[in-house]
Design a protein around this motif. Structure first.
Motif, PDB file in Angstrom:
ATOM      1  N   GLN A  42       0.838  -1.198   0.000  1.00  0.00           N
ATOM      2  CA  GLN A  42       0.000   0.000   0.000  1.00  0.00           C
ATOM      3  C   GLN A  42       0.876   1.252   0.000  1.00  0.00           C
ATOM      4  OE1 GLN A  42      -3.200  -0.199   3.079  1.00  0.00           O
ATOM      5  NE2 GLN A  42      -2.169  -2.106   3.639  1.00  0.00           N
ATOM      6  N   ARG A  43       0.530   2.215  -0.854  1.00  0.00           N
ATOM      7  CA  ARG A  43       1.302   3.455  -0.894  1.00  0.00           C
ATOM      8  C   ARG A  43       0.711   4.599  -0.064  1.00  0.00           C
ATOM      9  NH1 ARG A  43       5.472   3.032  -4.457  1.00  0.00           N
ATOM     10  NH2 ARG A  43       5.246   1.424  -6.047  1.00  0.00           N
ATOM     11  N   PRO A  44      -0.621   4.743   0.039  1.00  0.00           N
ATOM     12  CA  PRO A  44      -1.154   5.900   0.779  1.00  0.00           C
ATOM     13  C   PRO A  44      -0.586   6.075   2.185  1.00  0.00           C
ATOM     14  CG  PRO A  44      -2.919   4.900  -0.473  1.00  0.00           C
ATOM     15  CD  PRO A  44      -1.728   3.990  -0.623  1.00  0.00           C
ATOM     16  N   LYS A  48       1.932   9.058   5.624  1.00  0.00           N
ATOM     17  CA  LYS A  48       1.184   9.292   6.863  1.00  0.00           C
ATOM     18  C   LYS A  48       1.702   8.356   7.945  1.00  0.00           C
ATOM     19  CE  LYS A  48      -2.817  10.172   3.858  1.00  0.00           C
ATOM     20  NZ  LYS A  48      -2.414   9.369   2.699  1.00  0.00           N
ATOM     21  N   TYR A 155      -2.855  17.809  -2.634  1.00  0.00           N
ATOM     22  CA  TYR A 155      -3.084  16.887  -1.522  1.00  0.00           C
ATOM     23  C   TYR A 155      -1.796  16.272  -0.999  1.00  0.00           C
ATOM     24  CZ  TYR A 155      -8.123  17.167  -2.156  1.00  0.00           C
ATOM     25  OH  TYR A 155      -9.411  17.618  -2.233  1.00  0.00           O
ATOM     26  N   ILE A 156      -0.872  15.897  -1.894  1.00  0.00           N
ATOM     27  CA  ILE A 156       0.373  15.278  -1.446  1.00  0.00           C
ATOM     28  C   ILE A 156       1.167  16.253  -0.577  1.00  0.00           C
ATOM     29  CG2 ILE A 156       2.591  14.347  -2.187  1.00  0.00           C
ATOM     30  CD1 ILE A 156       0.257  12.454  -2.614  1.00  0.00           C
ATOM     31  N   GLU A 159      -0.663  16.893   2.819  1.00  0.00           N
ATOM     32  CA  GLU A 159      -0.553  15.758   3.738  1.00  0.00           C
ATOM     33  C   GLU A 159       0.846  15.716   4.351  1.00  0.00           C
ATOM     34  OE1 GLU A 159      -1.675  12.315   1.526  1.00  0.00           O
ATOM     35  OE2 GLU A 159      -3.813  12.839   1.494  1.00  0.00           O
ATOM     36  N   SER A 293      -5.823   7.360  -7.973  1.00  0.00           N
ATOM     37  CA  SER A 293      -6.502   7.009  -6.724  1.00  0.00           C
ATOM     38  C   SER A 293      -6.470   5.508  -6.514  1.00  0.00           C
ATOM     39  CB  SER A 293      -7.955   7.493  -6.743  1.00  0.00           C
ATOM     40  OG  SER A 293      -8.727   6.717  -7.640  1.00  0.00           O
ATOM     41  N   VAL A 294      -6.582   5.114  -5.256  1.00  0.00           N
ATOM     42  CA  VAL A 294      -6.693   3.694  -4.924  1.00  0.00           C
ATOM     43  C   VAL A 294      -7.953   3.106  -5.544  1.00  0.00           C
ATOM     44  CG1 VAL A 294      -7.071   2.082  -3.019  1.00  0.00           C
ATOM     45  CG2 VAL A 294      -5.345   3.873  -2.804  1.00  0.00           C
ATOM     46  N   SER A 323      -8.368  12.063   1.921  1.00  0.00           N
ATOM     47  CA  SER A 323      -7.113  12.654   2.369  1.00  0.00           C
ATOM     48  C   SER A 323      -7.189  12.854   3.871  1.00  0.00           C
ATOM     49  CB  SER A 323      -6.877  14.011   1.675  1.00  0.00           C
ATOM     50  OG  SER A 323      -5.683  14.618   2.135  1.00  0.00           O
TER      51      SER A 323
END
Length: 405
Positions: A42-44, A48, A155-156, A159, A293-294, A323
């Protein structure tokens, strides 16, 4: 089909494609060519929870190594495709070996844009976050009291700013456009997010470009902004968008347009080759779009898997995104591109609010800030192709369930 499927790429879309194919009972030989040394993950969370060291890499893996062997999926790590010969239906790999295919799927994703070396982009202490190695290096820099410049107010970037501020760093965000999130959100949503960051002590400077980074001994130590001001910085995080990884496809003669052009079934201009995820440009609502997007990576991959397994249903997504910034969850249903009107609706809880997007009177998207009810309601309305009564929507005393009646 019984011939080999070669999947170029080892991210979310690649994993979703092969997992769905096996779930559908498709037993063709599959080889996945993955550029990274790690199994698909998973990258998101990289920018975070992983960056905050709240998650380890093994928890990000979609499946452990034995899953691939059990499902007879040949996955080759730290390997790339250097050439695609469409006539011979053969790819050449970075180790010099060749591999024949009957069907090929591009799941090559996108690459973050970097600052040019001419303005200091090659200095130590300048980061993008695309893989776990980037996040590992950046995590070591996240020390309280240090000064970080975030270049890009999408957004990147935002975040990353939220994580840096959470870690106790002094954060400045610069955005060349008139406002943060200008490319992806309404002015109303930008205003809400801007206030969230400023309330956490982030210095946001809009309509502000970067002239150059200043180095000291090969490491970034300052930044000269477009207005001539110079600010001291200890590190820089770059979030200025991505470029689709379509060079291999382009060089092989496939149609590309900042992404690999496909039809509603995921097929490229070569019927034996498909493209999915961040690298794919596909038709949607009279537009050509590329969704990063995922949701799109998974849903498009599974739609193409169904096609490969004998189905015929076109891919017609209901986009959604999210986000996480500080303790704020922004959930987005739909795609607000081309909106001509917005309506801001206060939520029932303190700090919750939603922004509803319309184009020619029709609902096309909803941004929900800490407002799960608004997100769920908006998503259901969009999936049904319904537009709510504007007067009811504008009245915060009206229960959102009423709009679904």
């Amino acid at each position: 089909m019984t011939g080999r499927l070669v999947v170029v790429g080892g991210g979310q879309a690649a994993f979703a494609l092969v997992a769905k194919l096996r779930a559908l009972g498709d037993q063709r030989p599959i080889t996945v060519i993955a550029a990274e040394e790690s199994l698909p993950y998973q990258r998101p969370p990289l920018s975070k929870k992983y960056l905050l060291k709240e998650m380890t890499l093994d928890r990000l893996l979609y499946r452990p190594e034995n899953w691939y062997a059990e499902h007879e999926i040949d996955i080759r790590l730290a390997m790339t495709v250097t050439r695609l010969d469409r006539a011979a239906k053969q790819v050449t790999l970075s180790d010099g070996s060749k591999l024949d295919y009957e069907t090929l799927a591009f799941a090559t994703g996108a690459t973050p844009r970097r600052l040019p070396a001419s303005i200091g982009g090659d200095l130590a202490g300048v980061y993008v976050v695309r893989d776990f190695k980037d996040a590992d290096q950046l995590a070591e820099e996240m020390r309280p009291g240090r000064r970080v410049l975030v270049v890009g107010g999408g957004y990147i970037g935002l975040e990353a700013a939220a994580v840096a501020r959470t870690c106790g760093l002094e954060v400045t965000v610069i955005e060349m456009a008139d406002r943060i999130l200008q490319r992806v959100a309404s002015a109303a949503t930008s205003a809400i997010v801007r206030e969230i960051h400023r309330s956490h002590g982030v210095d946001i400077r809009e309509r502000m470009g970067l002239h150059r980074l200043i180095g000291d001994g090969g490491r970034v130590s300052g930044a000269e902004l477009a207005d001539g001001s110079i600010i001291p910085v200890d590190l820089v995080i770059v979030g200025i968008g991505v470029t689709a990884n379509d060079v291999l496809a382009h060089d092989a003669g496939l149609d590309t347009a900042n992404g690999i052009v496909v039809d509603s079934h995921g097929r490229t201009s070569d019927p034996a080759i498909f493209a999915i995820g961040d690298c794919a440009v596909f038709p949607w609502h009279d537009m050509r779009v590329r969704l990063e997007s995922v949701q799109n990576a998974v849903d498009q991959a599974e739609a193409v898997a169904a096609i490969l397994a004998g189905g015929s249903e076109p891919y017609d997504p209901n986009p959604w995104f999210w986000s996480d910034q500080y303790d704020v969850k922004l959930q987005i249903a739909g795609f607000g591109l081309g909106h001509d009107e917005t309506l801001v609706r206060p939520g029932q809880r303190e700090g919750s609010v939603s922004v509803w997007y319309f184009r020619q009177g029709k609902l096309i998207a909803v941004d929900a800030v800490n407002d799960a009810k608004a997100y769920v309601t908006g998503k259901k309305l969009l999936e049904a192709g319904a537009t709510p009564n504007r007067a009811l929507l504008a009245d915060p005393q009206i229960d959102l369930k009423t709009l679904l009646a």
